[in-house]
Write a protein that holds these residues in place. Structure first.
Motif, PDB file in Angstrom:
ATOM      1  N   LEU A 177      -9.482   3.612  -5.233  1.00 50.63           N
ATOM      2  CA  LEU A 177      -9.188   2.272  -4.371  1.00 50.63           C
ATOM      3  C   LEU A 177      -8.663   1.427  -4.995  1.00 50.63           C
ATOM      4  CD1 LEU A 177      -9.625   2.191  -1.046  1.00 50.63           C
ATOM      5  CD2 LEU A 177     -11.890   1.013  -1.751  1.00 50.63           C
ATOM      6  N   TYR A 178      -8.205   0.865  -4.414  1.00 47.80           N
ATOM      7  CA  TYR A 178      -7.051  -0.115  -5.599  1.00 47.80           C
ATOM      8  C   TYR A 178      -7.063  -1.472  -4.071  1.00 47.80           C
ATOM      9  CZ  TYR A 178      -6.168   1.046 -10.035  1.00 47.80           C
ATOM     10  OH  TYR A 178      -6.218   1.511 -11.189  1.00 47.80           O
ATOM     11  N   THR A 179      -7.819  -2.902  -3.957  1.00 45.73           N
ATOM     12  CA  THR A 179      -7.302  -3.515  -4.159  1.00 45.73           C
ATOM     13  C   THR A 179      -5.873  -4.099  -4.752  1.00 45.73           C
ATOM     14  OG1 THR A 179      -8.358  -5.519  -4.461  1.00 45.73           O
ATOM     15  CG2 THR A 179      -9.100  -4.226  -2.625  1.00 45.73           C
ATOM     16  N   LYS A 180      -5.036  -4.915  -3.499  1.00 46.75           N
ATOM     17  CA  LYS A 180      -3.149  -5.300  -4.092  1.00 46.75           C
ATOM     18  C   LYS A 180      -3.705  -6.784  -3.833  1.00 46.75           C
ATOM     19  CE  LYS A 180       1.665  -4.136  -4.588  1.00 46.75           C
ATOM     20  NZ  LYS A 180       2.931  -3.699  -4.511  1.00 46.75           N
ATOM     21  N   ARG A 181      -2.605  -7.559  -4.505  1.00 48.03           N
ATOM     22  CA  ARG A 181      -2.864  -9.269  -4.569  1.00 48.03           C
ATOM     23  C   ARG A 181      -1.109  -8.934  -4.855  1.00 48.03           C
ATOM     24  NH1 ARG A 181      -5.877 -14.433  -7.101  1.00 48.03           N
ATOM     25  NH2 ARG A 181      -4.528 -13.057  -8.852  1.00 48.03           N
ATOM     26  N   LEU A 182      -0.757 -10.066  -3.281  1.00 50.55           N
ATOM     27  CA  LEU A 182       0.593 -10.647  -3.915  1.00 50.55           C
ATOM     28  C   LEU A 182       1.072 -11.691  -4.258  1.00 50.55           C
ATOM     29  CD1 LEU A 182       2.206  -9.449   0.146  1.00 50.55           C
ATOM     30  CD2 LEU A 182       1.763  -8.333  -1.910  1.00 50.55           C
ATOM     31  N   PRO A 183       2.218 -11.910  -5.209  1.00 51.59           N
ATOM     32  CA  PRO A 183       2.319 -12.797  -5.734  1.00 51.59           C
ATOM     33  C   PRO A 183       2.735 -14.202  -4.945  1.00 51.59           C
ATOM     34  CG  PRO A 183       3.660 -11.256  -6.579  1.00 51.59           C
ATOM     35  CD  PRO A 183       3.373 -10.625  -5.042  1.00 51.59           C
ATOM     36  N   ASN A 184       1.924 -14.855  -5.392  1.00 52.62           N
ATOM     37  CA  ASN A 184       2.228 -16.600  -4.077  1.00 52.62           C
ATOM     38  C   ASN A 184       2.517 -17.987  -5.554  1.00 52.62           C
ATOM     39  OD1 ASN A 184       1.848 -18.686  -3.104  1.00 52.62           O
ATOM     40  ND2 ASN A 184       0.412 -17.679  -1.755  1.00 52.62           N
ATOM     41  N   PRO A 185       3.211 -18.147  -5.874  1.00 53.44           N
ATOM     42  CA  PRO A 185       3.848 -19.514  -6.664  1.00 53.44           C
ATOM     43  C   PRO A 185       3.160 -20.372  -6.064  1.00 53.44           C
ATOM     44  CG  PRO A 185       5.480 -17.902  -6.047  1.00 53.44           C
ATOM     45  CD  PRO A 185       4.757 -17.383  -5.059  1.00 53.44           C
ATOM     46  N   GLN A 186       3.195 -20.636  -5.043  1.00 54.51           N
ATOM     47  CA  GLN A 186       2.735 -22.075  -4.549  1.00 54.51           C
ATOM     48  C   GLN A 186       1.510 -21.858  -5.072  1.00 54.51           C
ATOM     49  OE1 GLN A 186       3.269 -22.282  -0.075  1.00 54.51           O
ATOM     50  NE2 GLN A 186       5.682 -23.091  -0.643  1.00 54.51           N
ATOM     51  N   ARG A 187       0.297 -21.165  -4.908  1.00 51.49           N
ATOM     52  CA  ARG A 187      -1.326 -21.368  -5.411  1.00 51.49           C
ATOM     53  C   ARG A 187      -1.259 -21.210  -7.094  1.00 51.49           C
ATOM     54  NH1 ARG A 187      -5.572 -21.849  -1.931  1.00 51.49           N
ATOM     55  NH2 ARG A 187      -4.947 -20.971   0.481  1.00 51.49           N
ATOM     56  N   GLY A 188      -0.364 -20.288  -7.284  1.00 53.42           N
ATOM     57  CA  GLY A 188      -0.288 -19.891  -8.890  1.00 53.42           C
ATOM     58  C   GLY A 188       0.023 -18.790  -8.862  1.00 53.42           C
ATOM     59  N   TRP A 189      -0.691 -18.096  -8.701  1.00 50.13           N
ATOM     60  CA  TRP A 189      -1.031 -16.021  -8.031  1.00 50.13           C
ATOM     61  C   TRP A 189       0.396 -15.486  -8.743  1.00 50.13           C
ATOM     62  CZ3 TRP A 189      -3.602 -15.517  -2.666  1.00 50.13           C
ATOM     63  CH2 TRP A 189      -4.693 -16.851  -2.732  1.00 50.13           C
ATOM     64  N   LYS A 190       0.252 -14.759  -9.716  1.00 46.82           N
ATOM     65  CA  LYS A 190       0.799 -14.611  -9.815  1.00 46.82           C
ATOM     66  C   LYS A 190       0.633 -12.306  -9.268  1.00 46.82           C
ATOM     67  CE  LYS A 190       1.136 -15.886 -14.622  1.00 46.82           C
ATOM     68  NZ  LYS A 190       0.992 -15.238 -16.331  1.00 46.82           N
ATOM     69  N   GLY A 191       0.589 -12.148  -8.348  1.00 49.26           N
ATOM     70  CA  GLY A 191      -0.198 -10.406  -7.676  1.00 49.26           C
ATOM     71  C   GLY A 191      -0.561  -9.624  -8.755  1.00 49.26           C
ATOM     72  N   GLY A 192      -0.871  -8.425  -8.148  1.00 48.69           N
ATOM     73  CA  GLY A 192      -1.663  -7.874  -9.115  1.00 48.69           C
ATOM     74  C   GLY A 192      -2.902  -6.703  -8.604  1.00 48.69           C
ATOM     75  N   TYR A 193      -3.231  -5.887  -8.973  1.00 46.66           N
ATOM     76  CA  TYR A 193      -3.977  -4.958  -9.029  1.00 46.66           C
ATOM     77  C   TYR A 193      -5.771  -4.905  -8.983  1.00 46.66           C
ATOM     78  CZ  TYR A 193      -0.444  -1.790  -7.318  1.00 46.66           C
ATOM     79  OH  TYR A 193       0.441  -0.797  -6.471  1.00 46.66           O
ATOM     80  N   GLY A 194      -6.061  -4.260  -8.295  1.00 50.38           N
ATOM     81  CA  GLY A 194      -7.925  -4.870  -9.103  1.00 50.38           C
ATOM     82  C   GLY A 194      -8.636  -3.474  -8.197  1.00 50.38           C
ATOM     83  N   PRO A 195      -8.894  -2.784  -9.471  1.00 52.06           N
ATOM     84  CA  PRO A 195     -10.327  -0.822  -9.151  1.00 52.06           C
ATOM     85  C   PRO A 195     -11.016  -1.364  -8.351  1.00 52.06           C
ATOM     86  CG  PRO A 195     -10.486  -1.738 -11.299  1.00 52.06           C
ATOM     87  CD  PRO A 195      -8.972  -3.239 -10.332  1.00 52.06           C
ATOM     88  N   VAL A 196     -11.351  -0.673  -7.282  1.00 52.96           N
ATOM     89  CA  VAL A 196     -12.453  -0.797  -6.811  1.00 52.96           C
ATOM     90  C   VAL A 196     -13.475   0.726  -6.800  1.00 52.96           C
ATOM     91  CG1 VAL A 196     -13.833  -1.289  -4.210  1.00 52.96           C
ATOM     92  CG2 VAL A 196     -11.334  -2.388  -5.007  1.00 52.96           C
ATOM     93  N   CYS A 197     -13.496   1.474  -6.265  1.00 50.68           N
ATOM     94  CA  CYS A 197     -13.745   2.212  -6.988  1.00 50.68           C
ATOM     95  C   CYS A 197     -13.349   3.921  -6.821  1.00 50.68           C
ATOM     96  CB  CYS A 197     -15.693   2.842  -5.816  1.00 50.68           C
ATOM     97  SG  CYS A 197     -14.623   2.858  -4.588  1.00 50.68           S
ATOM     98  N   PRO A 198     -13.888   5.202  -7.857  1.00 47.64           N
ATOM     99  CA  PRO A 198     -13.444   6.112  -7.543  1.00 47.64           C
ATOM    100  C   PRO A 198     -13.787   6.773  -6.220  1.00 47.64           C
ATOM    101  CG  PRO A 198     -15.312   6.336  -8.422  1.00 47.64           C
ATOM    102  CD  PRO A 198     -15.273   5.091  -7.995  1.00 47.64           C
ATOM    103  N   LEU A 199     -12.565   7.508  -5.493  1.00 45.91           N
ATOM    104  CA  LEU A 199     -12.354   8.372  -4.345  1.00 45.91           C
ATOM    105  C   LEU A 199     -12.101   9.861  -5.058  1.00 45.91           C
ATOM    106  CD1 LEU A 199     -10.049   6.219  -2.806  1.00 45.91           C
ATOM    107  CD2 LEU A 199     -12.108   5.966  -2.359  1.00 45.91           C
ATOM    108  N   SER A 200     -12.659  10.491  -3.144  1.00 48.70           N
ATOM    109  CA  SER A 200     -12.519  11.902  -3.282  1.00 48.70           C
ATOM    110  C   SER A 200     -11.504  12.293  -3.678  1.00 48.70           C
ATOM    111  CB  SER A 200     -13.035  12.661  -2.228  1.00 48.70           C
ATOM    112  OG  SER A 200     -12.587  11.858  -2.054  1.00 48.70           O
ATOM    113  N   LEU A 201     -10.721  13.689  -4.529  1.00 46.60           N
ATOM    114  CA  LEU A 201      -9.093  13.461  -4.764  1.00 46.60           C
ATOM    115  C   LEU A 201      -8.956  13.793  -3.391  1.00 46.60           C
ATOM    116  CD1 LEU A 201      -9.503  15.552  -8.220  1.00 46.60           C
ATOM    117  CD2 LEU A 201      -8.077  13.167  -7.716  1.00 46.60           C
ATOM    118  N   THR A 202      -9.409  15.058  -2.359  1.00 46.34           N
ATOM    119  CA  THR A 202      -8.895  15.664  -1.353  1.00 46.34           C
ATOM    120  C   THR A 202      -8.531  14.984   0.112  1.00 46.34           C
ATOM    121  OG1 THR A 202     -10.373  17.094  -1.031  1.00 46.34           O
ATOM    122  CG2 THR A 202      -8.577  17.846  -2.239  1.00 46.34           C
ATOM    123  N   ASN A 203     -10.103  14.130  -0.145  1.00 50.09           N
ATOM    124  CA  ASN A 203     -10.010  13.288   1.506  1.00 50.09           C
ATOM    125  C   ASN A 203      -9.305  12.868   2.335  1.00 50.09           C
ATOM    126  OD1 ASN A 203     -12.473  15.562   1.880  1.00 50.09           O
ATOM    127  ND2 ASN A 203     -14.048  13.894   0.983  1.00 50.09           N
TER     128      ASN A 203
END
Length: 269
Positions: free
Chosen positions: A177-203
């Motif tokens: 499971l990932y969260t994704k942050r979109l770029p926001n030049p006004q706030r200086g955010w470049k965006g990117g991915y952050g891992p949260v936890c492993p998930l089952s492969l099939t559910n």
């Protein structure tokens, strides 16, 4: 895995240099990252020297993931010294880790820059005046995912002032499971991915609102609560909340080991 820390010659007295040594245990929960991902893990430090080691209670200006080339980068090391001095001037709390004892950074994530992926890097502890303790080299590989599953886009301007995009990412035999942050030049955010936890492969993975600033994640019969503002799981079974599980078990082991160390010290006349 345990990593032996190597002390670099700095400006500390030679006696202190000879007496300061440690083992650092670095726990990476996966060995691959996506483009723009700040991966995470946890760590424990055992003082194997003969003098106490001053350690920062939390993450700030003492811990640095750094490339092997940084060991000889005088300009970058000078920047680290400046950061460290500012840290101490601002009254950040330190404690002394006694010889023989182990400290586990509870529920703690360390992040490293995207540019470190597929390069050898170290997790380093800076003790001031050019003195470093470095882990053995670590490597995580930058990969292209096999499957990206969009799960939710949560507009949460009242709490975190951003849109949280939640995805399931599959690579080989792992699904996270990932969260994704979109770029926001006004706030200086470049965006990117952050891992949260492993998930089952099939559910099938479902995401639904749960109170303000929280979401519920359903993975089959497993239910998890994710804190959008704190960027962490607050409720989850052990098989998914891997950071907390490892930290809890490692801390219990460290407490038992430390008690034995103190007992032996007390028995010495």
């Amino acid at each position: 895995m345990k990593k032996e820390m190597i002390a670099m010659l700095g400006l500390l007295p030679m006696a202190t240099l000879a007496e300061t040594n440690a083992l650092i245990e670095v726990k990476l929960f996966k060995d691959w990252v996506l483009q723009g991902e700040s991966s995470f893990g946890s760590m424990a430090i055992q003082n194997t020297g003969t003098v106490p080691i001053p350690l920062e209670i939390g993450w700030g200006g003492q811990f640095f993931p750094r490339l092997l080339s940084d060991k000889s980068n005088a300009e970058r090391n000078a920047d680290r010294e400046e950061t460290y001095q500012l840290l101490t001037e601002r009254g950040v709390k330190f404690f002394e880790l006694p010889p023989g004892e182990t400290h586990v950074y509870e529920g703690w994530k360390f992040y490293f820059p995207d540019s470190f992926a597929s390069e050898e890097f170290m997790l380093s502890v800076y003790l001031g005046k050019g003195f470093w303790l470095d882990s053995e080299p670590l490597t995580v590989n930058k990969v292209t995912p096999d499957l990206v599953e969009p799960l939710a886009a949560i507009d949460d301007w009242t709490i975190t002032n951003m849109v949280h995009i939640i995805e399931a990412i599959t690579y080989k035999n792992e699904r996270w499971l990932y969260t994704k942050r979109l770029p926001n030049p006004q706030r200086g955010w470049k965006g990117g991915y952050g891992p949260v936890c492993p998930l089952s492969l099939t559910n099938k993975i479902n995401v639904e609102p749960h109170n303000q600033g929280f979401v519920k994640i359903l993975d089959g019969d497993k239910s998890m609560i994710y804190d959008l503002r704190g960027v962490k799981l607050v409720e989850a079974p052990d098989e998914t909340n891997v950071l907390i599980k490892w930290t809890r078990e490692r801390k219990q082991q460290a407490e038992a080991d430390n008690a034995e160390v103190r007992k032996k010290k007390a028995e010495v006349p």
